[in-house]
Scaffold this motif. Structure first.
Motif, PDB file in Angstrom:
ATOM      1  N   LEU A 298       0.720  -0.750   0.078  1.00 20.06           N
ATOM      2  CA  LEU A 298       0.016   0.577   0.302  1.00 20.06           C
ATOM      3  C   LEU A 298       0.794   1.117   0.258  1.00 20.06           C
ATOM      4  O   LEU A 298       0.563   2.248  -0.295  1.00 20.06           O
ATOM      5  CB  LEU A 298      -1.213  -0.325   1.254  1.00 20.06           C
ATOM      6  CG  LEU A 298      -1.870  -1.211   1.177  1.00 20.06           C
ATOM      7  CD1 LEU A 298      -2.775  -1.331   2.661  1.00 20.06           C
ATOM      8  CD2 LEU A 298      -3.405  -0.481  -0.161  1.00 20.06           C
ATOM      9  N   ASP A 303      -1.406  -1.692  -5.857  1.00 25.44           N
ATOM     10  CA  ASP A 303      -2.724  -1.677  -5.020  1.00 25.44           C
ATOM     11  C   ASP A 303      -3.246  -3.211  -5.455  1.00 25.44           C
ATOM     12  O   ASP A 303      -4.164  -3.694  -4.231  1.00 25.44           O
ATOM     13  CB  ASP A 303      -3.297  -0.875  -5.340  1.00 25.44           C
ATOM     14  CG  ASP A 303      -3.131   0.762  -5.389  1.00 25.44           C
ATOM     15  OD1 ASP A 303      -2.657   0.718  -4.412  1.00 25.44           O
ATOM     16  OD2 ASP A 303      -4.021   1.833  -5.647  1.00 25.44           O
ATOM     17  N   ARG A 307      -4.018  -6.027  -2.495  1.00 28.59           N
ATOM     18  CA  ARG A 307      -5.887  -6.370  -2.651  1.00 28.59           C
ATOM     19  C   ARG A 307      -5.735  -7.995  -2.753  1.00 28.59           C
ATOM     20  O   ARG A 307      -6.573  -9.303  -2.005  1.00 28.59           O
ATOM     21  CB  ARG A 307      -6.764  -5.865  -3.476  1.00 28.59           C
ATOM     22  CG  ARG A 307      -8.354  -5.949  -3.788  1.00 28.59           C
ATOM     23  CD  ARG A 307      -9.272  -6.186  -3.235  1.00 28.59           C
ATOM     24  NE  ARG A 307     -10.406  -6.667  -2.867  1.00 28.59           N
ATOM     25  CZ  ARG A 307     -11.013  -5.954  -2.195  1.00 28.59           C
ATOM     26  NH1 ARG A 307     -11.333  -5.863  -1.694  1.00 28.59           N
ATOM     27  NH2 ARG A 307     -12.350  -6.952  -2.120  1.00 28.59           N
ATOM     28  N   TYR A 349      -7.043  -1.805   4.714  1.00 34.08           N
ATOM     29  CA  TYR A 349      -6.740  -2.064   3.396  1.00 34.08           C
ATOM     30  C   TYR A 349      -8.221  -0.831   2.881  1.00 34.08           C
ATOM     31  O   TYR A 349      -7.338  -0.075   2.551  1.00 34.08           O
ATOM     32  CB  TYR A 349      -7.631  -2.854   2.711  1.00 34.08           C
ATOM     33  CG  TYR A 349      -7.583  -2.754   1.372  1.00 34.08           C
ATOM     34  CD1 TYR A 349      -6.842  -3.211   0.177  1.00 34.08           C
ATOM     35  CD2 TYR A 349      -8.695  -3.097   0.593  1.00 34.08           C
ATOM     36  CE1 TYR A 349      -6.473  -2.666  -0.835  1.00 34.08           C
ATOM     37  CE2 TYR A 349      -8.819  -2.606  -0.694  1.00 34.08           C
ATOM     38  CZ  TYR A 349      -7.558  -2.645  -1.719  1.00 34.08           C
ATOM     39  OH  TYR A 349      -7.927  -2.361  -3.021  1.00 34.08           O
ATOM     40  N   MET A 353      -6.546   3.068   1.707  1.00 34.34           N
ATOM     41  CA  MET A 353      -7.179   3.328   0.725  1.00 34.34           C
ATOM     42  C   MET A 353      -7.957   4.826   0.808  1.00 34.34           C
ATOM     43  O   MET A 353      -8.337   5.075  -0.326  1.00 34.34           O
ATOM     44  CB  MET A 353      -8.067   2.227  -0.361  1.00 34.34           C
ATOM     45  CG  MET A 353      -6.982   0.928  -0.904  1.00 34.34           C
ATOM     46  SD  MET A 353      -6.110   1.379  -1.481  1.00 34.34           S
ATOM     47  CE  MET A 353      -6.742   1.679  -3.216  1.00 34.34           C
ATOM     48  N   THR A 527       6.576   4.464  -5.105  1.00 35.45           N
ATOM     49  CA  THR A 527       5.775   4.300  -5.844  1.00 35.45           C
ATOM     50  C   THR A 527       6.023   3.704  -7.930  1.00 35.45           C
ATOM     51  O   THR A 527       4.756   3.014  -8.242  1.00 35.45           O
ATOM     52  CB  THR A 527       4.298   4.498  -5.903  1.00 35.45           C
ATOM     53  OG1 THR A 527       4.377   6.336  -7.000  1.00 35.45           O
ATOM     54  CG2 THR A 527       3.577   4.975  -4.844  1.00 35.45           C
ATOM     55  N   SER A 533      -0.949   1.983  -9.279  1.00 39.09           N
ATOM     56  CA  SER A 533      -2.406   2.513  -9.323  1.00 39.09           C
ATOM     57  C   SER A 533      -2.546   3.176  -9.842  1.00 39.09           C
ATOM     58  O   SER A 533      -2.036   3.526 -10.506  1.00 39.09           O
ATOM     59  CB  SER A 533      -1.505   3.664  -7.945  1.00 39.09           C
ATOM     60  OG  SER A 533      -2.320   3.238  -6.519  1.00 39.09           O
ATOM     61  N   ARG A 535      -5.178   5.284  -8.063  1.00 44.16           N
ATOM     62  CA  ARG A 535      -5.207   6.414  -6.832  1.00 44.16           C
ATOM     63  C   ARG A 535      -5.186   7.624  -7.413  1.00 44.16           C
ATOM     64  O   ARG A 535      -4.598   8.056  -8.225  1.00 44.16           O
ATOM     65  CB  ARG A 535      -3.984   6.047  -5.904  1.00 44.16           C
ATOM     66  CG  ARG A 535      -4.520   4.933  -4.636  1.00 44.16           C
ATOM     67  CD  ARG A 535      -4.419   4.863  -3.604  1.00 44.16           C
ATOM     68  NE  ARG A 535      -2.969   3.941  -3.326  1.00 44.16           N
ATOM     69  CZ  ARG A 535      -1.935   3.376  -2.181  1.00 44.16           C
ATOM     70  NH1 ARG A 535      -2.785   4.602  -1.202  1.00 44.16           N
ATOM     71  NH2 ARG A 535      -1.612   2.576  -2.475  1.00 44.16           N
TER      72      ARG A 535
END
Length: 558
Positions: A298, A303, A307, A349, A353, A527, A533, A535
């Motif tokens: 995370l 991501d 999950r 999680y 998130m 990242t 991701s 996001r």
């Protein structure tokens, strides 16, 4: 889950595993390739159990208690006169740092101490080891904290008497950590333990206890750097131990070294699976590693992998739930931990998130202990605070307090006064006040939580209170004040995804473009430029850097 090469960590160690040690001569352990660290524990048992005894001590040092107990039981069967085998059995149910022994374990431990004393170990050193542990198990009205302190005092005297005994030094250091009061924020026990371990690490770098307990001593923001050498070494000397392979992640997570943390957890999961394939007990450690793994995924923006951990961990928990109770009871407190992990994975999680609706909808896991349900009410309060749902947040606070009252009435009542509980209670009160439109009260509660947490650091896998304080200030349109809090939070908990992003937002809103560029650049670097991701935070960071020049965007992509 995305495949990540593990060859540098473990390839040679798991090349040719043999059958379980339960079906082999006990002095060989798993196979000649098994690596648990180097132990040479002097004792007067029969020559044919010497190597088996060393393996048993290594298992204790590696916190592989579920395998240590049968190892020492086999030794006791092969050499009925080996008093120290009974010491080893009792040590295997005294799982220091993890959890206090329950009534059955206390009864077993005292029986083993009586057996060890009745056999009359031939050396004074062995008798001193047995007497030290007997001080913990001796029947009486003393609670766990008093017993842990008595054991630490006895181990300190033993180590001073035998200063050349590396394992005595290691066990003494561990006893210092285990006897720390739950509300102690001084880190004095950690510093005392490290003072014992540092010279031993220089002389005995492959002793698993020395390396392992150094990591635990340094598992806080102010000391984490001092534990890095041990963290980088432990996975190399004891890759066959699931918990040992996992442990470097404690330091890597403290320092925001997500790639190294991920590799350590994958190595640990692999070791757990190998152990399970050979009918050894590694599933508890697999769940603990999944906990760290999801957190690292995370923070590094992976991501889909995060999950997937929800699915993988649930499958492991379901396997354990289907096992006979007698098997589960021998797996190091696993029965109580299943409710903990069923609670924790969905909680973190959703929170990481920032899916507030999902977090606010969480329900306590059926059958979970009060010590686990408090996590659900904590998560809901954070979510309801962000959603400005005052009535629900107040209800979360009341439910949390009710769960703590239940803890106070149970066998682990002293936990209710722990630093972590105090921090959580202030965080929940802060979000309840925030949702109710009382910002000054909310900020005061969160500052109290942050100041207390700053002294010892966040829990192993946690959200910093000071980061939450920054979130509140940002929501209250005080970006400069928020930025100051994020800076402190990132110093104590580096490279957290949400910390970096919101520090960048606070800097941007404050008009500090250079600082915003720095935080957004760090976020994209951590990242992999947001490659895994979707996001919105990553899109925002990229757009900001692009609008502030190609050079900034290029630096972020490197």
């Amino acid at each position: 889950m995305k495949a990540i090469a593990l060859s540098l960590l473990i390839a040679s160690s798991f090349a040719a595993m043999a059958q379980s040690s339960a079906s082999k001569p006990i002095n060989t352990g798993h196979a000649s390739t098994e690596r648990l660290g180097t132990v040479s524990f002097a004792q007067s048992c029969a020559p044919q159990v010497q190597s088996a005894f060393n393996r048993g001590v290594a298992l204790l040092h590696d916190f592989w208690y579920a395998e240590a107990r049968p190892q020492f039981e086999r030794i006791a069967k092969q050499d009925p006169h080996c008093a120290m085998a009974h010491w080893g059995i009792a040590m295997s149910v005294f799982q220091q740092i993890w959890e206090p022994p329950g009534d059955e374990s206390m009864k077993l431990g005292w029986q083993q101490m009586q057996k060890a004393q009745s056999l009359g170990a031939p050396t004074q050193r062995e008798r001193d080891y047995i007497a030290a542990l007997a001080a913990f198990y001796k029947p009486g009205d003393a609670g766990y904290p008093e017993r842990a302190t008595a054991y630490a005092t006895a181990m300190g005297a033993l180590y001073r008497k035998y200063p050349g005994d590396v394992d005595a030094g290691a066990f003494y250091a561990l006893s210092l950590l285990a006897s720390e009061p739950p509300n102690d924020t001084s880190l004095s026990h950690e510093h005392q333990a490290l003072a014992v371990l540092t010279p031993l690490f220089a002389r005995y770098p492959d002793n698993p206890g020395v390396v392992h307990y150094t990591i635990h001593a340094c598992d806080n923001p102010s000391m984490a750097r001092q534990g890095l050498a041990a963290a980088e070494h432990y996975g190399l000397i004891a890759p066959s131990g699931p918990h040992a392979a996992h442990m470097p992640g404690h330091i890597f997570a403290r320092l925001g070294m997500w790639r190294q943390d991920i590799n350590a957890q994958l190595a640990s999961i692999h070791a757990s699976e190998v152990a399970d394939a050979h009918h050894e007990k590694g599933l508890f450690d697999e769940l603990h590693s999944y906990d760290f793994l999801m957190y690292a995924y995370l923070q590094s923006g992976q991501d889909a992998d995060a999950r997937q951990v929800l699915t993988s961990s649930a499958a492991v928990i379901d396997r354990i739930a289907q096992m006979p109770a007698t098997v589960v009871d021998h797996m190091g407190g696993m029965a109580g931990m299943m409710g903990y992990y069923r609670t924790k994975f969905p909680v973190f999680y959703a929170l990481e998130m920032r899916n507030w609706k999902a977090a606010a909808a969480l329900q306590p896991v059926p059958g979970a202990l009060p010590t686990n349900t408090i996590m659900t009410w904590w998560a809901r309060a954070i979510a309801d605070g962000h959603l400005h749902r005052a009535q629900q947040a107040q209800a979360d606070l009341q439910q949390y307090d009710a769960a703590i009252d239940a803890v106070k009435k149970g066998p682990q009542a002293y936990i209710a006064g722990a630093t972590g509980v105090q921090v959580e209670r202030d965080e929940i009160a802060a979000w309840a006040a925030f949702a109710a439109g009382r910002p000054q009260e909310a900020l005061q509660h969160m500052r109290n939580a942050a100041r207390l947490q700053d002294k010892v650091g966040q829990s192993e896998v946690d959200i910093p209170a000071r980061e939450m304080l920054g979130d509140m200030l940002l929501d209250l349109h005080q970006p400069r004040q928020a930025l100051a809090e994020y800076r402190v939070a990132l110093k104590l908990s580096p490279n957290r995804f949400n910390g970096l992003y919101h520090a960048g937002v606070a800097a941007q809103q404050s008009g500090d473009k250079a600082a915003a560029e720095g935080y957004f650049t760090a976020l994209l670097k951590s990242t992999g430029n947001g490659a895994h991701s979707t996001r919105p935070a990553l899109a925002h960071a990229k757009n900001f850097l692009a609008s502030n020049g190609a050079a900034a965007a290029q630096r972020a992509a490197q």
